[in-house]
Design an enzyme around this catalytic site. Structure first.
Site, PDB file in Angstrom:
ATOM      1  N   GLU A 115      59.021  29.377  -0.325  1.00 20.06           N
ATOM      2  CA  GLU A 115      58.918  29.763  -1.736  1.00 20.06           C
ATOM      3  C   GLU A 115      60.160  29.279  -2.465  1.00 20.06           C
ATOM      4  OE1 GLU A 115      58.504  33.897  -0.972  1.00 20.06           O
ATOM      5  OE2 GLU A 115      60.544  33.999  -0.233  1.00 20.06           O
ATOM      6  N   LYS A 117      63.614  29.240  -4.497  1.00 23.60           N
ATOM      7  CA  LYS A 117      64.781  30.117  -4.480  1.00 23.60           C
ATOM      8  C   LYS A 117      65.148  30.438  -5.924  1.00 23.60           C
ATOM      9  CE  LYS A 117      69.366  30.503  -2.374  1.00 23.60           C
ATOM     10  NZ  LYS A 117      70.114  31.016  -3.511  1.00 23.60           N
ATOM     11  N   ASP A 119      67.101  31.907  -9.102  1.00 24.61           N
ATOM     12  CA  ASP A 119      68.515  32.034  -9.395  1.00 24.61           C
ATOM     13  C   ASP A 119      68.757  33.316 -10.182  1.00 24.61           C
ATOM     14  OD1 ASP A 119      71.052  31.251  -9.103  1.00 24.61           O
ATOM     15  OD2 ASP A 119      70.976  29.579 -10.514  1.00 24.61           O
ATOM     16  N   TYR A 227      60.800  39.024  -2.097  1.00 26.08           N
ATOM     17  CA  TYR A 227      60.774  37.975  -1.074  1.00 26.08           C
ATOM     18  C   TYR A 227      60.890  38.485   0.360  1.00 26.08           C
ATOM     19  CZ  TYR A 227      65.885  38.111  -1.927  1.00 26.08           C
ATOM     20  OH  TYR A 227      67.181  38.492  -2.126  1.00 26.08           O
ATOM     21  N   LYS A 316      68.921  23.510  -0.988  1.00 26.25           N
ATOM     22  CA  LYS A 316      69.376  23.604  -2.374  1.00 26.25           C
ATOM     23  C   LYS A 316      69.163  22.291  -3.118  1.00 26.25           C
ATOM     24  CE  LYS A 316      72.045  26.661  -3.657  1.00 26.25           C
ATOM     25  NZ  LYS A 316      73.266  27.280  -3.144  1.00 26.25           N
ATOM     26  N   CYS A 410      87.543  11.904 -41.432  1.00 25.91           N
ATOM     27  CA  CYS A 410      86.473  11.389 -40.584  1.00 25.91           C
ATOM     28  C   CYS A 410      87.049  10.370 -39.596  1.00 25.91           C
ATOM     29  CB  CYS A 410      85.409  10.736 -41.460  1.00 25.91           C
ATOM     30  SG  CYS A 410      84.200   9.786 -40.520  1.00 25.91           S
ATOM     31  N   CYS A 413      85.544   6.716 -40.791  1.00 23.53           N
ATOM     32  CA  CYS A 413      85.846   6.057 -42.076  1.00 23.53           C
ATOM     33  C   CYS A 413      87.058   6.653 -42.789  1.00 23.53           C
ATOM     34  CB  CYS A 413      84.619   6.089 -42.982  1.00 23.53           C
ATOM     35  SG  CYS A 413      84.292   7.711 -43.685  1.00 23.53           S
ATOM     36  N   CYS A 428      81.582  14.632 -42.810  1.00 20.61           N
ATOM     37  CA  CYS A 428      82.309  13.548 -43.447  1.00 20.61           C
ATOM     38  C   CYS A 428      81.739  13.448 -44.851  1.00 20.61           C
ATOM     39  CB  CYS A 428      82.083  12.249 -42.685  1.00 20.61           C
ATOM     40  SG  CYS A 428      82.441  10.779 -43.658  1.00 20.61           S
ATOM     41  N   CYS A 434      80.168   5.667 -44.998  1.00 20.85           N
ATOM     42  CA  CYS A 434      80.705   5.831 -43.637  1.00 20.85           C
ATOM     43  C   CYS A 434      79.838   5.046 -42.652  1.00 20.85           C
ATOM     44  CB  CYS A 434      80.720   7.312 -43.274  1.00 20.85           C
ATOM     45  SG  CYS A 434      81.180   7.631 -41.566  1.00 20.85           S
TER      46      CYS A 434
END
Ligand code: IVH
Length: 670
Positions: A115, A117, A119, A227, A316, A410, A413, A428, A434
């Site tokens: 099955e 795993k 987390d 499980y 894993k 910026c 530019c 900006c 720009c």
């Protein structure tokens, strides 16, 4: 009503609600709508409130929490809660298989129960005579914390077992986890409350479970999956791992819907590939696959080493979260001028690829996460989402590490960077002067969902702007074969292909054209609404804010953006030259002439369709008057599901919403 009848009514409601819980959480097959369920729940709550003498900790209403503990009491585990050995590739799996075969003296293939795993966090649930009496964390494996009031709030955890023959004692082990949708919603609300963000669903689940106030736990949509069985008395223990889990399911606790009995280690390889392929479309996070020797007698014989059983292993996946150093933070200028902080990292492998840049989202997020240049940071790359920095590792923090600062100018530019009142983004101020904004505007214009100019990739756009060959989208259609063939990595064949693609893109739709212009906050859906409402570009260009707001999903801000866009002379010029270059679209018929057969219906499209992109499918549906939404609700008419559809289909099933395949969809839009 006499007392005895009230009592009966309360009992009946509790039974019924428990049954619905079981259908929903264990069998994934709800028999009633959410509304009906809520109504039963409210009825029960009202009766219990009026008759507190019938209160019970086993009532489904007790899931709202309420118990507040000063600290968690310690629980000694009758059987130790072990962890698992890890494997990372087929060779390690083969070694595990060989070691087991040798140990057991078995030549024939070993059978496993497998099955995903999950987390989350390991939890032990103890039932006496069918009633949940204790829930505990793993702790150090020998003793953990009593978190019963909190676990009671998790709807997937049965407060009472079901079935004819109940065990006198049952201890189930399983994982408490937070599904992705719940995690995203939780972080969104943390963000709105300016609270700390959770780095990942696992941390959020842990934080939610270890709350002294169980009402907080109740407010977090935690789930549970069993499980294993650690103790069983009063009914016979099944003789395989798989059969154990079927018993747990029959008693009313959820188990993994992906559990399988596998006949050999080779079958384990195939199973791993299947789960790995499904991983990104699962509605919860998994970090591998767990294999357990199926026959319990053999499990006993194999036994344990220190903290892990010899008979089980976790294969894993490559880690989706890794630690590395934040070398610097740079700022990227987007299409609308917004400056996005980007982390420059010491290169590191995450989820199987080498990463040296990651997004930091925005300044608020950096402050909220308190991330400083020089920090060791946790970088996360989940699915096909761009890598992000989720947290700093504080133990490595040095006093001289500083928070990144938004530059005053910026970086592209050198124009001033401004923050508009009430907006998080810094921009900006130079607009299309720009170069960065110009490049992004051109990339947006040529994108697949916009003008769909095949072969005009990001790198090419950057070259064209840097070399001064174009300075706006209008310049694209004036490019010559000589200019293009002179470019880096551009053979004359591909130059001609690009010219053909540009020519081809001139036949478009009004919706695509409006979207391609890149007006702030005008996405595909808004562009479509504008096109259908006004039917002529000129009408949109001339519309004032009020007129624009008559369009379905156009609010005051979007309307103001549209007016401002067309008010700029530079934009008017660009549009004129695009039209002069020959961009055109088929006329849009007046609404009464349209065949709006699907008006009033709402569809959700999910997964990969064979013959249409999701965008194309949405356009087709919209052309028939249907609404296309991105999330499934009780109001959804149907979900159109392609390949690898993911959680939207699960949701549709739960809500009883019709699911259509691609063929039926084609019939619909024909
Ligand atoms: S079996 C003796 N099965 O992984 C066997 N564990 O790394 C003990 N986990 O502490 C665990 N999904 O929290 C098992 N399907 C699964 C699991 C699973 C997640 C977690 C569990 C355990 C950790 C070990």
């Amino acid at each position: 009503m006499p007392k005895s009848e009230i009592r009966q009514q309360i009992e009946r409601l509790r039974e019924e609600i428990n049954q619905h819980n079981m259908q929903y959480y264990v069998l994934d097959d709800p028999l009633v709508t959410d509304q009906y369920y809520d109504q039963q729940m409210r009825e029960l709550q009202a009766l219990e409130a009026a008759h507190p003498e019938f209160a019970s900790p086993l009532s489904p209403t007790s899931r709202v929490g309420g118990e507040v503990s000063k600290q968690f009491a310690t629980v000694t585990h009758e059987a130790a809660m072990l962890s698992l050995e890890n494997a990372f590739d087929e060779a390690e799996m083969l070694a595990f298989n060989k070691k087991l075969s040798d140990l057991l003296g078995i030549d024939s293939p070993l059978q496993f129960s497998a099955e995903p795993k999950l987390d989350g966090l390991a939890v032990s649930l103890l039932y006496r005579n069918g009633e949940l009496v204790r829930a505990a964390t793993r702790g150090d494996g020998q003793s953990g914390e009593n978190i019963t009031p909190n676990v009671r709030t998790i709807k997937a955890v049965a407060l009472k077992l079901i079935g004819k023959q109940l065990p006198e004692l049952l201890e189930v082990r399983g994982e408490v986890y937070l599904p992705l949708a719940g995690f995203n919603a939780l972080n969104e609300s943390q963000r709105q409350n300016n609270a700390k963000l959770f780095a990942n669903p696992r941390n959020a689940a842990a934080g939610s479970l270890r709350q002294l106030d169980s009402t907080i736990t109740a407010s977090r949509p935690l789930s549970f999956c069993s499980y294993g069985i650690a103790q069983l008395e009063g009914i016979e223990m099944p003789d395989t791992q798989y059969a154990q889990m079927q018993l747990v399911k029959a008693l009313g606790l959820p188990i993994s819907p992906y559990i399988q009995q596998l006949e050999s280690i080779q079958a384990c390889f195939e199973y791993y590939r299947q789960i790995a392929a499904a991983r990104d479309s699962l509605p919860f996070e998994i970090d591998g696959v767990v294999y357990k020797l199926n026959v319990l007698k053999l499990q006993k014989k194999a036994g344990f080493v220190s903290r892990a059983p010899r008979w089980a292993i976790a294969w894993k996946f490559p880690a989706q979260e890794v630690m590395t150093r934040l070398l610097d933070v740079e700022f990227q200028v987007g299409r609308t001028g917004a400056l996005t902080p980007v982390a420059r990292l010491e290169a590191v492998e995450v989820g199987g690829v080498i990463v040296s840049n990651a997004t930091l989202h925005n300044m608020d997020e950096i402050r909220r996460k308190d991330i400083r240049i020089g920090d060791t940071v946790i970088v996360r790359r989940a699915g096909d989402v761009i890598p992000e920095v989720v947290a700093a590792v504080l133990k490595d923090r040095q006093p001289e590490f500083e928070l990144p600062q938004m530059p005053a100018l910026c970086p592209v530019c050198q124009s001033p960077v401004v923050q508009q009142e009430g907006q998080a983004a810094y921009r900006c101020s130079a607009g299309l002067i720009c170069a960065a904004q110009r490049k992004e505007a051109i990339k947006h214009f040529s994108a697949r969902k916009a003008m769909d100019i095949d072969g005009l990739g990001d790198k090419l756009v950057e070259q064209l702007v840097d070399l001064g060959l174009i300075d706006s989208v209008a310049g694209l259609y004036a490019l010559s074969l000589e200019q293009l063939s002179g470019l880096e990595r551009m053979a004359s064949k591909s130059a001609q292909n690009l010219l053909d693609a540009l020519e081809h893109s001139k036949q478009t739709t009004l919706q695509r054209f409006i979207y391609a212009l890149g007006i702030r906050e005008v996405g595909e859906a808004t562009a479509l609404s504008l096109a259908n409402h006004f039917r002529e570009l000129a009408a949109i260009q001339q519309a004032d804010q009020e007129t624009l707001m008559q369009v379905g999903d156009v609010g005051p801000v979007v309307a103001a953006n549209i007016v401002a866009f067309f008010a700029q002379e530079e934009n008017q010029k660009i549009i004129q030259s695009l039209l002069d270059a020959g961009i055109s679209w088929p006329p849009i018929a007046a609404p009464d002439a349209l065949d709006l057969a699907l008006k009033g219906f709402t569809y959700v499209i999910t997964g990969t369709l064979e013959n249409y992109s999701r965008q194309q499918a949405a356009e087709l549906l919209a052309s028939k008057g249907a609404k296309v939404s991105s999330s499934v609700s009780a109001k959804t008419t149907a979900v159109i599901a392609g390949d690898k559809p993911g959680s939207k289909v699960d949701k549709a099933l739960k809500l009883g919403v019709t699911i259509l395949d691609e063929r039926t969809f084609e019939e619909l839009v024909k």
